[in-house]
Design a protein around this motif. Structure first.
Motif, PDB file in Angstrom:
ATOM      1  N   ILE A 140       0.945  -1.174  -0.091  1.00 60.23           N
ATOM      2  CA  ILE A 140       0.017   0.132   0.129  1.00 60.23           C
ATOM      3  C   ILE A 140       0.912   1.357   0.151  1.00 60.23           C
ATOM      4  CG2 ILE A 140      -1.990   1.092   1.231  1.00 60.23           C
ATOM      5  CD1 ILE A 140      -2.400  -1.217   2.485  1.00 60.23           C
ATOM      6  N   VAL A 141       0.764   2.068  -1.144  1.00 62.52           N
ATOM      7  CA  VAL A 141       1.606   3.342  -1.220  1.00 62.52           C
ATOM      8  C   VAL A 141       1.000   4.404  -0.418  1.00 62.52           C
ATOM      9  CG1 VAL A 141       2.423   4.980  -2.978  1.00 62.52           C
ATOM     10  CG2 VAL A 141       2.640   2.502  -3.246  1.00 62.52           C
ATOM     11  N   GLY A 171     -12.901   2.026  -5.146  1.00 63.93           N
ATOM     12  CA  GLY A 171     -11.319   2.197  -5.636  1.00 63.93           C
ATOM     13  C   GLY A 171     -10.367   2.813  -4.648  1.00 63.93           C
ATOM     14  N   GLY A 173      -8.991   1.165  -2.324  1.00 70.92           N
ATOM     15  CA  GLY A 173      -7.795   0.161  -1.542  1.00 70.92           C
ATOM     16  C   GLY A 173      -8.488  -0.783  -0.618  1.00 70.92           C
ATOM     17  N   LYS A 174      -9.719  -0.923  -0.711  1.00 72.06           N
ATOM     18  CA  LYS A 174     -10.148  -1.879   0.516  1.00 72.06           C
ATOM     19  C   LYS A 174      -9.659  -3.423   0.351  1.00 72.06           C
ATOM     20  CE  LYS A 174     -14.652  -0.854  -0.473  1.00 72.06           C
ATOM     21  NZ  LYS A 174     -14.199   0.128  -1.625  1.00 72.06           N
ATOM     22  N   GLU A 175      -9.691  -3.817  -0.740  1.00 69.63           N
ATOM     23  CA  GLU A 175      -9.319  -5.263  -1.157  1.00 69.63           C
ATOM     24  C   GLU A 175      -7.835  -5.395  -0.646  1.00 69.63           C
ATOM     25  OE1 GLU A 175     -10.031  -7.005  -4.769  1.00 69.63           O
ATOM     26  OE2 GLU A 175      -8.720  -8.620  -4.430  1.00 69.63           O
ATOM     27  N   LEU A 176      -7.109  -4.238  -0.905  1.00 65.49           N
ATOM     28  CA  LEU A 176      -5.743  -4.285  -0.631  1.00 65.49           C
ATOM     29  C   LEU A 176      -5.299  -4.299   0.898  1.00 65.49           C
ATOM     30  CD1 LEU A 176      -3.472  -3.959  -2.816  1.00 65.49           C
ATOM     31  CD2 LEU A 176      -3.418  -1.533  -2.406  1.00 65.49           C
ATOM     32  N   ARG A 358      -8.199   3.603  -8.027  1.00 66.17           N
ATOM     33  CA  ARG A 358      -8.093   3.030  -9.434  1.00 66.17           C
ATOM     34  C   ARG A 358      -8.383   4.017 -10.569  1.00 66.17           C
ATOM     35  NH1 ARG A 358     -12.399   0.043  -8.414  1.00 66.17           N
ATOM     36  NH2 ARG A 358     -11.227  -1.774  -7.740  1.00 66.17           N
TER      37      ARG A 358
HETATM   38  N1  ATP Z   1      -2.284   2.772  -1.482  1.00 65.36           N
HETATM   39  C1  ATP Z   1      -2.247   2.092  -2.577  1.00 65.36           C
HETATM   40  N2  ATP Z   1      -1.270   1.769  -3.234  1.00 65.36           N
HETATM   41  C2  ATP Z   1      -0.965   1.188  -4.233  1.00 65.36           C
HETATM   42  N3  ATP Z   1      -1.891   0.766  -4.938  1.00 65.36           N
HETATM   43  C3  ATP Z   1      -3.204   0.947  -4.545  1.00 65.36           C
HETATM   44  C4  ATP Z   1      -3.406   1.756  -3.249  1.00 65.36           C
HETATM   45  N4  ATP Z   1      -4.680   1.626  -3.085  1.00 65.36           N
HETATM   46  C5  ATP Z   1      -5.256   1.041  -4.229  1.00 65.36           C
HETATM   47  N5  ATP Z   1      -4.645   0.551  -4.911  1.00 65.36           N
HETATM   48  C6  ATP Z   1      -4.824  -0.254  -6.286  1.00 65.36           C
HETATM   49  O1  ATP Z   1      -5.902   0.579  -6.733  1.00 65.36           O
HETATM   50  C7  ATP Z   1      -6.613  -0.436  -7.300  1.00 65.36           C
HETATM   51  C8  ATP Z   1      -8.020  -0.550  -6.749  1.00 65.36           C
HETATM   52  O2  ATP Z   1      -7.875  -0.962  -5.358  1.00 65.36           O
HETATM   53  P1  ATP Z   1      -8.737  -2.046  -4.548  1.00 65.36           P
HETATM   54  O3  ATP Z   1      -9.318  -3.087  -5.500  1.00 65.36           O
HETATM   55  O4  ATP Z   1      -8.199  -2.576  -3.401  1.00 65.36           O
HETATM   56  O5  ATP Z   1      -9.919  -1.012  -4.000  1.00 65.36           O
HETATM   57  P2  ATP Z   1     -11.572  -1.101  -3.570  1.00 65.36           P
HETATM   58  O6  ATP Z   1     -11.709  -0.230  -2.442  1.00 65.36           O
HETATM   59  O7  ATP Z   1     -11.571  -2.894  -3.164  1.00 65.36           O
HETATM   60  O8  ATP Z   1     -12.287  -0.937  -4.849  1.00 65.36           O
HETATM   61  P3  ATP Z   1     -13.994  -1.312  -4.855  1.00 65.36           P
HETATM   62  O9  ATP Z   1     -14.952  -0.663  -4.046  1.00 65.36           O
HETATM   63  O10 ATP Z   1     -14.148  -0.654  -6.477  1.00 65.36           O
HETATM   64  O11 ATP Z   1     -13.995  -2.659  -4.991  1.00 65.36           O
HETATM   65  C9  ATP Z   1      -6.179  -1.753  -7.089  1.00 65.36           C
HETATM   66  O12 ATP Z   1      -5.322  -1.935  -8.391  1.00 65.36           O
HETATM   67  C10 ATP Z   1      -5.028  -1.569  -6.205  1.00 65.36           C
HETATM   68  O13 ATP Z   1      -3.762  -2.284  -6.369  1.00 65.36           O
END
Ligand code: ATP
Ligand code: MG
Length: 460
Positions: A140-141, A171, A173-176, A358
């Motif tokens: 996570i950046v 988007g 980064g919840k999954e991350l 995203r």
């Molecule tokens: N802090 C971060 N650093 C690097 N990459 C990130 C970061 N946060 C999100 N990403 C990237 O952005 C994209 C979206 O992240 P992720 O799928 O985790 O979001 P989400 O909250 O689950 O989105 P959704 O609600 O649409 O499902 C992914 O490609 C992820 O790798």
């Protein structure tokens, strides 16, 4: 090249167990029984990684960590915490320790941490060659205050078995975050099973989650294990939980309450040991009020809430994210590398990003593919990423905000912080104590910053 690891612990048993385990992984190991000894050995041995006990006689782990970091600011340290010193170990991560392990040491967890940390060392030394070191932790950046809060929370909750509910816009980064919790948990060596509740038709979700027996419905041609079963011993990530049907919610609730599941069409119950992490971009309070979500399920899922802030609340991370994505895409997707000039970066940082990270990622990709020159400028950003000039989210981020004119990333961060603090102080009518409290920052710290940035109440 053989990796070198230094193990520092005053317990002989731990030293020997770790030495044996690491040597089995073909790592060169030296052990020390005290912090003082470690400080002597470190400069000659030059380890890639240090395992450091928190609680030791004499110079304790925290003091040793401080001195090690003085000897070598890039020292990579993983703290080992005994019972009752977790809090200290967590604090150590704020002093620059990479991670921490809990006693009794679990072999899989040690090896995972070792792999991650060594991987991190590689990335770190690579990053040193780059202009601005991109801060990344658990993939996570970001180094803004809001994202640091997320790190702190996830690092605290990961080693426990607590259920976590992650909320945040699309988007963000919840999954991350969910994956990071799993990776830092004692279950890291076991399965991480993801279910996207929004993508599965309501009539299939039960069988998807709990499995079915042959003939239980049309199309059930054989026995099938559900996701709860597949995740046994590991983590089950229920993504978009706000979109799950009420019928499925009732079954999930029962599974969480009793720790057992039964396949559709079967009377048999099966005990499963699953840690559940759920995520949603919906406001579940609204869903509950509208009768679409069970309140009792919310209480079961939401033991520890983690809110991932939208990108517009952490604009300071944007330049790092741009750098991160462009490096990732040039390495993985074979795109030509391009520099983003400062004006392009400030323009990107001022945008509101309704699709969050995203959307930013897509914009960076588009720019790498479509921008004509070797350098991406403000005009490219405007034309190709649809980011207009003069866009502003809050008053301190307009095109005329001082940080928009910063020359280097460091200046940019400082100017951004300065504007932010000035705005906050103004908001609280220059009451420093109150401002410090709302910022969750020690008062002395705020005073120092006021001095450093020469912040002053402007004449009204
Ligand atoms: N802090 C971060 N650093 C690097 N990459 C990130 C970061 N946060 C999100 N990403 C990237 O952005 C994209 C979206 O992240 P992720 O799928 O985790 O979001 P989400 O909250 O689950 O989105 P959704 O609600 O649409 O499902 C992914 O490609 C992820 O790798
Ligand atoms: Mg998601």
């Amino acid at each position: 090249m053989r990796r070198r690891v230094l193990v520092v612990d005053d317990e002989k048993g731990i030293r020997e167990a770790l030495k044996q385990l690491l040597e089995y992984e073909e790592i060169e190991v030296q052990t020390c029984a005290s912090g003082g000894e470690a400080l002597q050995v470190y400069p000659q041995f030059r380890p890639h990684l240090v395992f450091l006990d928190v609680k030791m006689q004499g110079r304790d782990g925290i003091a040793t960590l401080r001195e090690l970091r003085q000897l070598d600011p890039h020292a990579q340290v993983v703290m080992i915490s005994g019972h009752g010193s977790i809090q200290t170990a967590v604090e150590a991560t704020q002093l620059g320790a990479y991670d921490f392990l809990e006693k009794p040491l679990d072999t899989d967890r040690v090896l995972l941490t070792l792999r991650n940390a060594l991987h991190h060392v590689e990335l770190a030394s690579e990053n040193l060659r780059l202009r601005d070191e991109v801060q990344t932790r658990h993939e996570i950046v970001g180094s803004s205050k809001p994202i640091k809060h997320v790190f702190e929370r996830l690092e605290k909750v990961a080693p426990t078995a607590a259920r976590v509910l992650i909320t945040g816009e699309n988007g963000t980064g919840k999954e991350l975050v969910a994956r990071a919790i799993h990776a830092l948990s004692p279950r890291a060596g076991r399965a991480f099973v993801e279910v996207n509740c929004a993508a599965i038709p309501a009539e299939l979700i039960e069988s998807e989650l709990f499995g079915h027996v042959k003939g239980s419905f049309t199309g059930a041609v054989s026995d099938h294990a559900g996701k709860f079963e597949s995740a046994d011993g590991g983590t089950l990530f229920l993504d978009e939980i706000g979109d799950m049907s009420l019928a499925a919610q009732a079954k999930v609730l029962r599974a969480l309450e009793d720790g057992v599941v039964s396949r559709v069409g079967s009377e048999q119950t099966l005990a499963v040991d699953v840690r559940v992490i759920a995520a949603t971009n919906k406001d579940l309070a609204v869903e509950i009020a509208a009768g679409r979500f069970r309140e009792d399920l919310l209480y079961r899922l939401n033991v520890v809430p983690i809110e991932v802030p939208p990108l517009r609340a952490r604009r300071g991370d944007i330049p790092q994210l741009v750098e991160h994505f462009s490096r990732q895409m040039t390495a993985q997707a074979g795109l030509q590398p391009k520099q983003f000039d400062d004006e392009a970066l400030t323009r990107l940082a001022a945008h509101d990003w309704p699709g969050n990270i995203r959307e930013l990622r897509n914009a960076v990709e588009r720019l790498l593919i479509l921008a004509p020159g070797a350098t991406v400028g403000a005009a490219d950003v405007e034309r190709l990423a649809g980011v207009r000039e003069g866009e502003q989210g809050t008053a301190s981020v307009g095109p005329n905000a001082p940080w928009m004119r910063a020359g280097t990333f460091e200046e940019f961060k400082q100017a951004a912080e300065r504007s932010f603090l000035q705005a906050k102080l103004r908001e609280h009518d220059w009451n420093v104590s109150e401002t410090a409290r709302t910022l969750d920052m020690p008062r002395s710290n705020l005073y120092k910053k006021i001095e450093r940035y020469q912040l002053a109440r402007e004449a009204s």
